[in-house]
Design a protein around this motif. Structure first.
Motif, PDB file in Angstrom:
ATOM      1  N   LEU A  36       0.867  -1.179   0.000  1.00 25.42           N
ATOM      2  CA  LEU A  36       0.000   0.000   0.000  1.00 25.42           C
ATOM      3  C   LEU A  36       0.902   1.227   0.000  1.00 25.42           C
ATOM      4  O   LEU A  36       1.747   1.393   0.879  1.00 25.42           O
ATOM      5  CB  LEU A  36      -0.890   0.007   1.257  1.00 25.42           C
ATOM      6  N   HIS A  37       0.735   2.072  -1.010  1.00 26.25           N
ATOM      7  CA  HIS A  37       1.550   3.285  -1.122  1.00 26.25           C
ATOM      8  C   HIS A  37       0.868   4.393  -0.308  1.00 26.25           C
ATOM      9  O   HIS A  37      -0.298   4.725  -0.540  1.00 26.25           O
ATOM     10  CB  HIS A  37       1.657   3.687  -2.591  1.00 26.25           C
ATOM     11  N   CYS A  38       1.609   4.946   0.653  1.00 25.95           N
ATOM     12  CA  CYS A  38       1.058   5.952   1.562  1.00 25.95           C
ATOM     13  C   CYS A  38       1.759   7.287   1.316  1.00 25.95           C
ATOM     14  O   CYS A  38       2.960   7.426   1.582  1.00 25.95           O
ATOM     15  CB  CYS A  38       1.263   5.523   3.016  1.00 25.95           C
ATOM     16  N   ASP A  39       1.025   8.256   0.786  1.00 30.38           N
ATOM     17  CA  ASP A  39       1.583   9.569   0.436  1.00 30.38           C
ATOM     18  C   ASP A  39       1.453  10.527   1.606  1.00 30.38           C
ATOM     19  O   ASP A  39       0.345  10.797   2.079  1.00 30.38           O
ATOM     20  CB  ASP A  39       0.824  10.147  -0.757  1.00 30.38           C
ATOM     21  N   ILE A  40       2.573  11.088   2.027  1.00 28.78           N
ATOM     22  CA  ILE A  40       2.589  12.008   3.163  1.00 28.78           C
ATOM     23  C   ILE A  40       3.059  13.382   2.669  1.00 28.78           C
ATOM     24  O   ILE A  40       4.149  13.490   2.091  1.00 28.78           O
ATOM     25  CB  ILE A  40       3.545  11.492   4.274  1.00 28.78           C
ATOM     26  N   THR A  70       5.916   4.025   2.210  1.00 31.01           N
ATOM     27  CA  THR A  70       5.598   5.369   2.705  1.00 31.01           C
ATOM     28  C   THR A  70       6.439   6.424   1.994  1.00 31.01           C
ATOM     29  O   THR A  70       7.669   6.413   2.092  1.00 31.01           O
ATOM     30  CB  THR A  70       5.844   5.409   4.238  1.00 31.01           C
ATOM     31  N   HIS A  71       5.761   7.298   1.275  1.00 29.59           N
ATOM     32  CA  HIS A  71       6.407   8.296   0.415  1.00 29.59           C
ATOM     33  C   HIS A  71       6.298   9.652   1.109  1.00 29.59           C
ATOM     34  O   HIS A  71       5.229  10.262   1.131  1.00 29.59           O
ATOM     35  CB  HIS A  71       5.685   8.275  -0.945  1.00 29.59           C
ATOM     36  N   LEU A  72       7.418  10.101   1.678  1.00 29.27           N
ATOM     37  CA  LEU A  72       7.416  11.363   2.425  1.00 29.27           C
ATOM     38  C   LEU A  72       7.689  12.534   1.491  1.00 29.27           C
ATOM     39  O   LEU A  72       8.810  12.685   0.996  1.00 29.27           O
ATOM     40  CB  LEU A  72       8.477  11.331   3.541  1.00 29.27           C
ATOM     41  N   MET A  73       6.694  13.350   1.264  1.00 30.27           N
ATOM     42  CA  MET A  73       6.869  14.581   0.470  1.00 30.27           C
ATOM     43  C   MET A  73       6.967  15.738   1.460  1.00 30.27           C
ATOM     44  O   MET A  73       6.021  16.510   1.651  1.00 30.27           O
ATOM     45  CB  MET A  73       5.681  14.752  -0.486  1.00 30.27           C
ATOM     46  N   LEU A  74       8.118  15.805   2.109  1.00 31.76           N
ATOM     47  CA  LEU A  74       8.323  16.726   3.228  1.00 31.76           C
ATOM     48  C   LEU A  74       9.619  17.494   3.035  1.00 31.76           C
ATOM     49  O   LEU A  74      10.615  16.932   2.578  1.00 31.76           O
ATOM     50  CB  LEU A  74       8.430  15.952   4.556  1.00 31.76           C
ATOM     51  N   VAL A 179       7.733   3.693 -10.010  1.00 31.61           N
ATOM     52  CA  VAL A 179       7.197   4.877 -10.702  1.00 31.61           C
ATOM     53  C   VAL A 179       5.886   5.265 -10.052  1.00 31.61           C
ATOM     54  O   VAL A 179       5.129   4.405  -9.574  1.00 31.61           O
ATOM     55  CB  VAL A 179       7.021   4.620 -12.213  1.00 31.61           C
ATOM     56  N   ASP A 180       5.596   6.568 -10.051  1.00 27.86           N
ATOM     57  CA  ASP A 180       4.461   7.095  -9.293  1.00 27.86           C
ATOM     58  C   ASP A 180       3.901   8.328  -9.996  1.00 27.86           C
ATOM     59  O   ASP A 180       4.603   9.338 -10.126  1.00 27.86           O
ATOM     60  CB  ASP A 180       4.967   7.447  -7.873  1.00 27.86           C
ATOM     61  N   GLY A 181       2.658   8.216 -10.435  1.00 25.10           N
ATOM     62  CA  GLY A 181       1.971   9.354 -11.040  1.00 25.10           C
ATOM     63  C   GLY A 181       1.461   9.021 -12.428  1.00 25.10           C
ATOM     64  O   GLY A 181       2.252   8.755 -13.338  1.00 25.10           O
TER      65      GLY A 181
END
Ligand code: DX5
Ligand code: ZN
Length: 224
Positions: A36-40, A70-74, A179-181
């Motif tokens: 499960l890909h979790c976007d933060i 877990t993909h941290l966009m921080l 890859v994502d998007g």
């Protein structure tokens, strides 16, 4: 190295039902998937907000056993590694673009028992992450500008995927290439041909009326 990682589909919770995230995550498990890909998002590195460590912890309390990618966009991911590890993250990916100690943060993720990944935006060249290739379990190539689901796939990212795959083979490294998007079966196939093996799918997964057929399409991609 015997072979590259087997193709894997990671639905993005961002495209699930935010009023019932546990049920959305259960749809992923019911489809026979394990990731499960979790976007933060922090509202600074990207112009949007999404989930917190508490979201992941609540899914765990609800009994969810999926592998949390877990993909941290921080802007300051290094400040939140412990919180996400404690909340139940299995893999934590951090962006290369903000200024902080990337290598130390990757090491910290590992020391907490998680796998680690490095992410690059569409405008960031592959050379920016090259020094980190031997330190990571996953490289995530953004195929849209991060921040929102439902955007169109950036075909101009295919050469970057090819470059990273070429380095992976030349150095006999085993990291996943994600890859994502804007990923659906058609764009996923293009990315797979370029070297990707791990496919984040938000909108396309949750909108698919026939989820078994959608999942089977990705499962039929060969190991390269
Ligand atoms: C975008 C996120 C993606 C997003 C993908 O910032 O990193 O994971 O959920 O959504 P789709 O698959 O709809 O493009
Ligand atoms: Zn993501």
């Amino acid at each position: 190295m015997a072979s590259l990682p087997a193709p894997l589909l990671a639905p993005s919770l961002l495209a699930g039902d935010h009023a019932n995230l546990a049920a959305s995550a259960q749809l992923v498990a019911n489809a026979g998937l394990s990731w499960l890909h979790c976007d933060i998002m922090d509202g600074h590195f990207v112009p949007n907000l999404s989930f917190s460590p508490e979201t992941l912890a609540a899914l765990r309390r609800a009994g969810n056993k999926l592998y949390f990618d877990t993909h941290l966009m921080l802007d300051e991911p290094h400040r939140y590694i412990e919180a996400f590890a404690k909340a139940g993250a299995n893999l934590i990916s951090i962006h290369i673009e903000p200024a902080y100690d990337h290598a130390a943060t990757l090491a910290r993720i590992r020391s907490l028992g998680c796998q680690c990944g490095i992410v690059l935006n569409p405008g960031t060249p592959a050379t920016a992450i090259e020094p980190f290739l031997s330190l990571v379990d996953l490289v995530l190539v953004m195929t849209v500008q991060p921040g929102f689901g439902g955007q169109s796939f950036r075909r101009d990212m295919l050469p970057k995927i090819q470059q990273i795959d070429t380095w992976r083979r030349a150095r006999a490294l085993g990291f996943r290439l994600e890859v994502d998007g804007g990923i659906d079966l058609a764009t996923g196939r293009e990315c797979h041909a370029a070297g990707a093996d791990t496919f984040v799918a938000g909108t396309s997964f949750f909108r698919a009326a026939d989820k078994p057929a959608f999942v089977a399409g990705f499962a039929s991609l060969p190991v390269r």
